[in-house]
Design an enzyme around this catalytic site. Structure first.
Site, short mmCIF file in Angstrom:
data_model
loop_
_atom_site.label_atom_id
_atom_site.label_comp_id
_atom_site.label_asym_id
_atom_site.label_seq_id
_atom_site.Cartn_x
_atom_site.Cartn_y
_atom_site.Cartn_z
N ARG A 160 -0.10 14.64 12.83
CA ARG A 160 0.46 14.42 11.49
C ARG A 160 0.53 15.72 10.68
O ARG A 160 -0.16 15.89 9.68
CB ARG A 160 -0.31 13.33 10.77
CG ARG A 160 -0.34 12.08 11.64
CD ARG A 160 -0.93 10.92 10.98
NE ARG A 160 -0.01 10.37 9.97
CZ ARG A 160 -0.34 9.33 9.21
NH1 ARG A 160 -1.54 8.80 9.33
NH2 ARG A 160 0.49 8.86 8.32
N PRO A 161 1.30 16.68 11.14
CA PRO A 161 1.45 17.94 10.41
C PRO A 161 2.16 17.73 9.06
O PRO A 161 2.57 16.62 8.74
CB PRO A 161 2.31 18.76 11.35
CG PRO A 161 3.03 17.79 12.20
CD PRO A 161 2.13 16.61 12.34
N LYS A 217 0.85 -1.21 0.00
CA LYS A 217 0.00 0.00 0.00
C LYS A 217 0.88 1.25 0.00
O LYS A 217 0.65 2.19 -0.77
CB LYS A 217 -0.89 0.00 1.23
CG LYS A 217 -1.57 1.33 1.53
CD LYS A 217 -2.49 1.29 2.74
CE LYS A 217 -1.80 1.52 4.04
NZ LYS A 217 -1.47 2.91 4.37
N ASN A 218 1.91 1.26 0.86
CA ASN A 218 2.71 2.48 1.04
C ASN A 218 3.74 2.71 -0.04
O ASN A 218 4.49 3.68 0.00
CB ASN A 218 3.34 2.48 2.44
CG ASN A 218 2.27 2.62 3.52
OD1 ASN A 218 1.12 2.94 3.21
ND2 ASN A 218 2.61 2.33 4.75
N ASP A 224 4.59 20.23 8.01
CA ASP A 224 5.62 21.28 7.95
C ASP A 224 6.86 20.85 7.16
O ASP A 224 7.45 21.64 6.41
CB ASP A 224 6.02 21.72 9.36
CG ASP A 224 6.44 20.55 10.23
OD1 ASP A 224 5.74 19.51 10.21
OD2 ASP A 224 7.47 20.63 10.91
N ASP A 277 4.43 0.69 12.02
CA ASP A 277 3.19 0.09 11.49
C ASP A 277 3.02 -1.36 11.91
O ASP A 277 2.00 -1.98 11.59
CB ASP A 277 3.19 0.16 9.95
CG ASP A 277 3.05 1.58 9.48
OD1 ASP A 277 3.31 1.85 8.29
OD2 ASP A 277 2.72 2.46 10.31
N ARG A 331 -8.78 -0.69 4.62
CA ARG A 331 -7.90 0.31 4.00
C ARG A 331 -6.55 -0.28 3.63
O ARG A 331 -5.91 0.16 2.68
CB ARG A 331 -7.65 1.48 4.96
CG ARG A 331 -8.80 2.45 5.14
CD ARG A 331 -8.33 3.64 5.94
NE ARG A 331 -7.05 4.12 5.41
CZ ARG A 331 -6.10 4.67 6.18
NH1 ARG A 331 -6.27 4.81 7.47
NH2 ARG A 331 -4.97 5.09 5.64
N ARG A 359 -4.86 11.38 4.24
CA ARG A 359 -3.58 12.09 4.35
C ARG A 359 -2.71 11.90 3.12
O ARG A 359 -2.07 12.83 2.65
CB ARG A 359 -2.82 11.61 5.59
CG ARG A 359 -1.45 12.26 5.73
CD ARG A 359 -0.71 11.81 6.95
NE ARG A 359 0.64 12.34 6.96
CZ ARG A 359 0.97 13.55 7.39
NH1 ARG A 359 0.04 14.37 7.81
NH2 ARG A 359 2.24 13.95 7.39
N CYS A 366 -5.34 12.22 12.77
CA CYS A 366 -6.06 10.95 12.78
C CYS A 366 -5.81 10.30 14.14
O CYS A 366 -5.18 10.88 15.02
CB CYS A 366 -5.58 10.05 11.65
SG CYS A 366 -3.87 9.67 11.85
C1 EPZ Z 1 4.05 6.98 6.13
O1 EPZ Z 1 3.23 8.00 6.66
C2 EPZ Z 1 3.15 5.76 6.05
N1 EPZ Z 1 2.02 6.02 5.16
C3 EPZ Z 1 2.63 5.41 7.46
O2 EPZ Z 1 1.87 4.21 7.35
C4 EPZ Z 1 3.84 5.14 8.35
O3 EPZ Z 1 3.39 4.90 9.66
C5 EPZ Z 1 4.76 6.38 8.36
O4 EPZ Z 1 5.15 6.69 7.00
C6 EPZ Z 1 6.02 6.15 9.18
O5 EPZ Z 1 6.72 5.05 8.68
C7 EPZ Z 1 2.23 5.97 3.82
O6 EPZ Z 1 3.33 5.73 3.35
C8 EPZ Z 1 1.04 6.24 2.95
P1 EPZ Z 1 5.98 10.41 8.25
P2 EPZ Z 1 3.76 9.54 6.67
O7 EPZ Z 1 5.89 11.67 7.46
O8 EPZ Z 1 4.55 9.81 5.46
C9 EPZ Z 1 5.81 13.62 11.70
C10 EPZ Z 1 0.02 2.78 7.68
O9 EPZ Z 1 -0.51 2.27 8.68
N2 EPZ Z 1 5.79 14.61 10.60
O10 EPZ Z 1 7.22 9.58 8.15
O11 EPZ Z 1 2.63 10.41 6.99
C11 EPZ Z 1 4.50 12.86 11.77
O12 EPZ Z 1 3.56 13.60 12.52
C12 EPZ Z 1 0.47 4.24 7.72
O13 EPZ Z 1 0.20 2.20 6.58
C13 EPZ Z 1 5.94 15.95 10.91
O14 EPZ Z 1 6.11 16.33 12.06
O15 EPZ Z 1 4.74 9.47 7.93
C14 EPZ Z 1 4.89 11.58 12.45
O16 EPZ Z 1 4.92 11.79 13.85
C15 EPZ Z 1 0.24 4.87 9.09
N3 EPZ Z 1 5.91 16.86 9.89
C16 EPZ Z 1 6.32 11.35 11.94
O17 EPZ Z 1 6.78 12.61 11.43
C17 EPZ Z 1 5.74 16.47 8.58
O18 EPZ Z 1 5.75 17.35 7.68
C18 EPZ Z 1 6.41 10.30 10.83
O19 EPZ Z 1 5.65 10.79 9.77
C19 EPZ Z 1 5.59 15.10 8.30
C20 EPZ Z 1 5.62 14.18 9.32
#
Ligand code: EPZ
Length: 436
Positions: free
Chosen positions: A140-141, A41-42, A143, A323, A415, A111, A135
């Protein structure tokens, strides 16, 4: 009581409404046999976003049949792409994009739709999107996404829950990520493929899905290297053409099925897997006393003895994947001894523990750490899926629990898992999915 008659009785007793949109599991069966993992999926979602960069048609193979993919297809269509899915094959022709705004319904609830920002900036030099909603697992900002896109020469205006970015032409930049965010790394990679000059992303995410995205982009004519290491280099090109690509197997589904075997004391062979992508999970299951036999594209998981507890800390790849944290908490709830699980990626990813406690688990959460005292047996209960991975963790707990477990809000699980009830049933589980 026979499983089928039990469910029939629930329907007769007017249980129908209770069971809608639910998984019903009767525990106690040892899983055994072979099961095949679907495409990731990812990996599918960022690669679907990447198809927007092509002036032409792309064909993506091994696309998983998931709710998130269906929603993302609608996002692509809303932007003017022609989209067609036949089984596990998806065709996207993004020659005529005609919109730069992500419909707010999608952007707020889904997202991953923020992944279209990079491609739209690159192709149309403008994109408007409402902020993705937080969520169950955290705020999940975005920035890091916006900071990266601004470094490439776009102006970012945020107002009233909307973000509007535009550029008079993206230019390569040397970007250091504060955190190796998966989505932000992907968004910057996507935008940089059509920027003028070279972009370097430092402290980039190293997940296998980033490597898969790089491979697809390069097959479209992009010049990307270094994915999988902490430093990704992208040399901008003028335009990209469509390409054909096969999505890598889903390492999170692989890990989930491994834990399904372990929690039932089973003997399951997971096929179409990439063992290297689940190394931290193999290491922890082995530490617990699970026997894991690895072949080049399959993993056999046997657990015919009582398992011992272990400590886990989730980290960006190649650390233990967040995950898979809920699924491991379910397994550790039935292992001998006390385990500590620390969640460092998301600030609120322990909602499954309250539901597991309803099944008799002994778990206390202190800040970002869950303290789990293993119990010899969990008992079935009515529980609620709060998000995708929490939901699947409850199904795993139900496989090992006595009596019947009903997992509500099955839509969360749909999902991220294709036909999970059929897969588990084929391995000997007593489980059905009651349609919404
Ligand atoms: C991806 O989400 C995955 N989703 C998530 O899988 C996975 O848990 C996550 O990476 C971490 O491995 C997809 O690939 C579609 P991140 P993503 O940006 O990209 C913070 C599942 O169950 N952050 O690496 O959204 C954020 O809040 C899903 O399949 C910021 O602060 O994850 C989090 O605490 C759930 N600012 C951390 O970083 C930003 O601009 C990791 O987020 C972006 C993220």
């Amino acid at each position: 009581m026979r499983f089928k008659s039990l469910v029939k009785d629930l329907r007769i007793l007017g249980g129908e409404s209770l069971l809608k949109g639910k998984f019903v599991v009767v525990g106690g069966e040892r899983l055994s046999g072979k099961v095949r993992v679907n495409g990731a999926k990812n990996s599918a979602l960022p690669i679907m976003a990447a198809t927007l960069l092509a002036e032409g048609k792309s064909t993506i193979l091994s696309i998983p049949n998931l709710k998130d993919v269906t929603v993302f297809m609608e996002v692509l269509e809303s932007l003017g792409a022609a989209v067609k899915r036949e089984g596990h094959k998806l065709e996207v022709d993004a020659t005529n994009l005609n919109a730069c705004e992500v419909p707010s319904d999608f952007a707020r609830k889904f997202r991953a739709s923020n992944l279209v920002m990079g491609p739209l900036l690159a192709r149309l030099r403008e994109v408007r999107s409402s902020y993705p909603g937080g969520c169950a697992i955290g705020s999940r900002p975005m920035d890091l996404h916006l900071k990266g896109l601004a470094s490439l020469g776009s102006s970012v205006k945020e107002r009233g829950g909307f973000v509007h970015t535009s550029t008079d032409g993206l230019r390569g930049s040397d970007i250091h990520m504060d955190f190796p965010s998966v989505g932000a790394t992907e968004n910057i990679m996507l935008a940089a493929t059509l920027a003028e000059g070279e972009t370097i992303i430092r402290n980039a995410a190293r997940e296998p899905e980033i490597v898969d995205l790089q491979n697809f982009l390069n097959s479209m004519g992009a010049k990307v290297k270094g994915a999988g290491t902490g430093t990704v280099g992208i040399k901008g090109v003028k335009k990209l053409h469509g390409a054909e690509h096969e999505i890598i197997p889903d390492r999170i589904e692989t890990a989930t099925l491994m834990i399904a075997s372990a929690i039932t004391g089973g003997d399951v062979c997971i096929e179409n897997a990439i063992p290297e992508h689940v190394e931290p999970v193999i290491a922890k299951l082995t530490e617990m006393g699970v026997d894991v036999l690895v072949d080049n594209d399959s993993i056999r998981v046997m657990a015919d003895q009582v398992l011992g507890g272990v400590n886990i800390k989730t980290l960006p790849y190649p650390g233990f994947p967040t995950d898979v944290q809920p699924q491991m908490v379910a397994l550790l709830s039935t292992a001998k001894g006390t385990s500590l699980v620390t969640e460092t990626i998301f600030e609120n990813r322990f909602k499954h523990t309250a539901e597991l406690r309803r099944m008799g688990a002994d778990i206390t959460v202190e800040g970002r750490t869950a303290v789990i005292k293993g119990m010899p047996k969990l008992s079935g209960a009515f529980v609620e899926a709060t998000d995708l991975r929490a939901g699947i963790a409850l199904i795993l707990a139900g496989l090992a629990a006595e009596d019947m477990t009903v997992v509500e809000n099955a839509g969360h699980i749909d999902r991220g898992y294709e036909n999970i009830a059929e897969k588990l049933k084929a391995l000997g589980a007593k489980i059905i999915r009651i349609e919404n």
